[in-house]
Write an enzyme that holds these catalytic residues in place. Sequence first.
Site, PDB file in Angstrom:
ATOM      1  NE  ARG A 193      35.099  47.167  34.308  1.00 17.14           N
ATOM      2  CZ  ARG A 193      35.799  46.190  33.735  1.00 17.14           C
ATOM      3  NH1 ARG A 193      35.274  45.526  32.701  1.00 17.14           N
ATOM      4  NH2 ARG A 193      37.003  45.869  34.168  1.00 17.14           N
ATOM      5  CE  LYS A 210      38.757  50.665  34.015  1.00 21.93           C
ATOM      6  NZ  LYS A 210      38.767  50.565  35.487  1.00 21.93           N
ATOM      7  CG  HIS A 261      31.271  49.670  40.329  1.00 20.79           C
ATOM      8  ND1 HIS A 261      31.289  49.248  39.011  1.00 20.79           N
ATOM      9  CD2 HIS A 261      32.499  49.391  40.834  1.00 20.79           C
ATOM     10  CE1 HIS A 261      32.487  48.745  38.729  1.00 20.79           C
ATOM     11  NE2 HIS A 261      33.240  48.820  39.815  1.00 20.79           N
ATOM     12  NE  ARG A 293      33.865  45.117  37.785  1.00 21.15           N
ATOM     13  CZ  ARG A 293      34.212  44.263  36.827  1.00 21.15           C
ATOM     14  NH1 ARG A 293      33.286  43.521  36.246  1.00 21.15           N
ATOM     15  NH2 ARG A 293      35.467  44.158  36.434  1.00 21.15           N
ATOM     16  CG  HIS A 338      39.555  42.707  37.195  1.00 17.91           C
ATOM     17  ND1 HIS A 338      39.374  42.035  38.391  1.00 17.91           N
ATOM     18  CD2 HIS A 338      38.723  43.777  37.249  1.00 17.91           C
ATOM     19  CE1 HIS A 338      38.472  42.668  39.122  1.00 17.91           C
ATOM     20  NE2 HIS A 338      38.064  43.720  38.447  1.00 17.91           N
ATOM     21  CE1 TYR A 354      35.941  43.718  44.460  1.00 18.54           C
ATOM     22  CE2 TYR A 354      37.245  42.616  42.797  1.00 18.54           C
ATOM     23  CZ  TYR A 354      36.275  43.536  43.138  1.00 18.54           C
ATOM     24  OH  TYR A 354      35.659  44.272  42.172  1.00 18.54           O
TER      25      TYR A 354
END
Length: 308
Positions: A142, A167, A242, A245, A276, A285
């Site tokens: 990120r 995150k 972004h 990524r 994640h 995805y």
Amino acid sequence: MSELHQILQDYLSIRRSLGFKLERYGALLPEFLAFLEEAGSPVITNALALAWAKQPTTATPKWWATRLSMVRLFARYVCTLDPRTEIPPHDLLPPASGRPQPYIYSDHEVSALMAAAGRIQSPLRAHTYRTLIGLLAASGLRVGEAIALDRADLDLEHEILTVRMGKFGKSRQVPLHPTSVRALESYARERDRRFRRRSSVPAFFLSLAGTRLFYSNAHLTFFRLVERAGLANRRPRRPRIHDLRHTFAVRTLTDWYYAGLDVDRQLPVLSTYLGHVHPSSTYWYLSAVPELLSVAARRLEESLGALP
């Protein structure tokens, strides 16, 4: 209104202690309280929450819904302390369904972005953004994680980056390709030559002032590089930083499909690498990108054709 301001500080402190960063909340909710104060209301009401959410009249409905959702979460907390508080219902400004389709860069487009960064007038700034873009494309980090890297987070011997406080406050180790390590090492040498008196700032990526890069400045610079690289008019929408990524994740999954690997078994590895929290974030995805879906469909057709 001082009571609501104190409640807001407590609310932000509690949620941040749980790992939420809440940059937008910290910036926008004080504006909402100032709006209430101007309206002469000591409590949160649905009418005022809606009026504030739609204040930027030129904004998209999605942004209005995002602003109202911030108030809704805060109002739930305030309601436990002041039952007069009204909590905006979800259907007052329903959020747009689904997530926007990511833009997937080609190798040529990534090279064009890095070349555009290399033409920035300042040699150090050019090297900074060329290396930053290359790292994002090669690692799937990120943007905020890359900017937050410190010098000690790069292990040259073992070719590993340590991403601290990603995150939700999670940290992880990210193995790098040797070419990425050499690029980071090259940048570090030029950075240290520029700041012969070693900067007291521990950041890996430095601005011309010797400070850590600002998140907003990185986005603005990338916005300009997209224009210089001739990518501004891409469809379905303008490429974002972004999306580097997203591109990394999609290319990894596509390569696994072409290599004949069991993607379902490999997916938790990619989820961990990307940081994640839930594998569902990575599974997204599979359906979000038409190119990847077509590869998966072809793989399924081949497997069905092999059945007796």
